[in-house]
Design a protein around this motif. Structure first.
Motif, PDB file in Angstrom:
ATOM      1  N   THR A 188       0.761  -1.193   0.201  1.00  0.00           N
ATOM      2  CA  THR A 188       0.176  -0.060  -0.088  1.00  0.00           C
ATOM      3  C   THR A 188       0.859   1.322  -0.032  1.00  0.00           C
ATOM      4  O   THR A 188       0.661   2.313  -0.664  1.00  0.00           O
ATOM      5  N   GLU A 189       1.914   1.087   0.794  1.00  0.00           N
ATOM      6  CA  GLU A 189       2.778   2.345   1.026  1.00  0.00           C
ATOM      7  C   GLU A 189       3.750   2.504  -0.278  1.00  0.00           C
ATOM      8  O   GLU A 189       3.849   3.640  -0.819  1.00  0.00           O
ATOM      9  N   ALA A 190       3.999   1.601  -1.061  1.00  0.00           N
ATOM     10  CA  ALA A 190       4.580   1.354  -2.155  1.00  0.00           C
ATOM     11  C   ALA A 190       3.882   2.144  -3.249  1.00  0.00           C
ATOM     12  O   ALA A 190       4.364   3.025  -4.281  1.00  0.00           O
ATOM     13  N   ALA A 191       2.616   1.750  -3.410  1.00  0.00           N
ATOM     14  CA  ALA A 191       1.760   2.216  -4.402  1.00  0.00           C
ATOM     15  C   ALA A 191       1.433   3.584  -4.046  1.00  0.00           C
ATOM     16  O   ALA A 191       1.534   4.484  -5.171  1.00  0.00           O
ATOM     17  N   SER A 192       1.442   4.004  -3.038  1.00  0.00           N
ATOM     18  CA  SER A 192       1.185   5.308  -2.744  1.00  0.00           C
ATOM     19  C   SER A 192       2.402   6.284  -3.434  1.00  0.00           C
ATOM     20  O   SER A 192       2.308   7.436  -3.552  1.00  0.00           O
ATOM     21  N   ILE A 193       3.675   5.897  -2.620  1.00  0.00           N
ATOM     22  CA  ILE A 193       4.796   6.573  -3.329  1.00  0.00           C
ATOM     23  C   ILE A 193       5.081   6.611  -4.773  1.00  0.00           C
ATOM     24  O   ILE A 193       5.226   7.698  -5.370  1.00  0.00           O
ATOM     25  N   ALA A 194       4.531   5.512  -5.483  1.00  0.00           N
ATOM     26  CA  ALA A 194       4.664   5.444  -6.777  1.00  0.00           C
ATOM     27  C   ALA A 194       3.606   6.321  -7.475  1.00  0.00           C
ATOM     28  O   ALA A 194       3.975   7.083  -8.563  1.00  0.00           O
ATOM     29  N   LYS A 195       2.445   6.372  -6.921  1.00  0.00           N
ATOM     30  CA  LYS A 195       1.519   7.131  -7.596  1.00  0.00           C
ATOM     31  C   LYS A 195       1.828   8.686  -7.251  1.00  0.00           C
ATOM     32  O   LYS A 195       1.777   9.498  -8.243  1.00  0.00           O
ATOM     33  N   GLN A 196       2.375   9.000  -6.353  1.00  0.00           N
ATOM     34  CA  GLN A 196       2.671  10.495  -5.656  1.00  0.00           C
ATOM     35  C   GLN A 196       3.616  10.953  -6.805  1.00  0.00           C
ATOM     36  O   GLN A 196       3.698  12.423  -7.302  1.00  0.00           O
ATOM     37  N   LYS A 197       4.737  10.023  -7.447  1.00  0.00           N
ATOM     38  CA  LYS A 197       5.811  10.587  -8.215  1.00  0.00           C
ATOM     39  C   LYS A 197       5.352  10.171  -9.794  1.00  0.00           C
ATOM     40  O   LYS A 197       5.875  10.588 -10.573  1.00  0.00           O
ATOM     41  N   GLY A 198       4.101   9.769  -9.927  1.00  0.00           N
ATOM     42  CA  GLY A 198       3.595   9.438 -11.322  1.00  0.00           C
ATOM     43  C   GLY A 198       4.156   8.330 -12.087  1.00  0.00           C
ATOM     44  O   GLY A 198       4.228   8.199 -13.108  1.00  0.00           O
ATOM     45  N   TRP A 199       4.844   7.394 -11.186  1.00  0.00           N
ATOM     46  CA  TRP A 199       5.531   6.125 -11.770  1.00  0.00           C
ATOM     47  C   TRP A 199       4.344   5.091 -12.173  1.00  0.00           C
ATOM     48  O   TRP A 199       4.673   4.072 -12.845  1.00  0.00           O
ATOM     49  N   ILE A 200       3.213   4.998 -11.544  1.00  0.00           N
ATOM     50  CA  ILE A 200       2.137   4.142 -11.838  1.00  0.00           C
ATOM     51  C   ILE A 200       0.895   4.957 -12.476  1.00  0.00           C
ATOM     52  O   ILE A 200       0.708   5.989 -11.939  1.00  0.00           O
TER      53      ILE A 200
END
Length: 200
Positions: A188-200
């Motif tokens: 969940t934290e990984a998805a949140s980080i990646a979304k914030q940076k626009g990586w997913i």
């Protein structure tokens, strides 16, 4: 005359942009939309010279619309207008082949000039965005991004394995690699980080 289409979900900004660009002697706004799906069908129908596209809209995002237009062989040139200087968004836009990527706080004269340059085949990118990309590159592989997108939707390891035809051990290895790369405690934290940076 350069024909324009504006896709923007904030009504006030949509109206202001349309009015200001219509005042340019060589430009005419021929359509607008407030959702990605509406933008896609209208652009395919109207075939404007240039589309000004917001990223975060209801339905399809501006990047998804740009990707679909590219897939369908549309000749309309896309300029992404965003408030988000996220490196992942920028990378994805460049891969899609957009002609411009500008921040919404640009001056209207700058935007009009960028539109003219795009029509001549040039690509225009905000310096702040290119700097961000150089500073922070996406560490995830395409497969890791795909798995993390499923995890972000709340899919279990078992569901991801059946969606992607991978063994559960392989999916677990990918997730462990993702957590390590993003320095995240859980998916969940990984998805949140990646979304914030626009990586997913």
């Amino acid at each position: 005359m350069i024909t324009l289409f504006i896709a923007e979900d904030q009504r006030m900004l949509l109206g202001a942009l349309g009015s200001l660009l219509d005042m340019e002697e060589d430009m005419k706004v021929i359509g607008h939309a407030m959702t990605g799906d509406e933008a896609l069908s209208s652009i395919l129908k109207l075939e404007p010279d240039v589309c000004l596209m917001d990223i975060e809209m209801p339905g399809k995002t501006g990047l998804e619309v740009a990707e679909e237009l590219a897939m369908r062989g549309s000749n309309s040139k896309i300029i992404i207008l965003t408030t988000f200087a996220r490196p992942g968004y920028f990378e994805r836009a460049v891969k899609t082949g957009v002609h411009g990527y500008l921040l919404k706080d640009s001056e209207i004269d700058e935007l009009a000039e960028a539109i003219r340059k795009c029509v001549k085949g040039k690509r225009i990118f905000s310096p702040e965005l290119t700097f961000n990309v150089i500073r922070e590159e996406n560490p995830l592989t395409a497969k890791e991004q795909e798995i993390l997108r499923y995890a972000a939707l709340g899919k279990t390891t078992k569901e991801i394995t059946s969606e992607l035809y991978l063994s559960s051990g392989t999916v677990r290895n990918y997730i462990s690699e993702i957590l390590q790369k993003l320095d995240a405690k859980n998916r969940t934290e990984a998805a949140s980080i990646a979304k914030q940076k626009g990586w997913i």
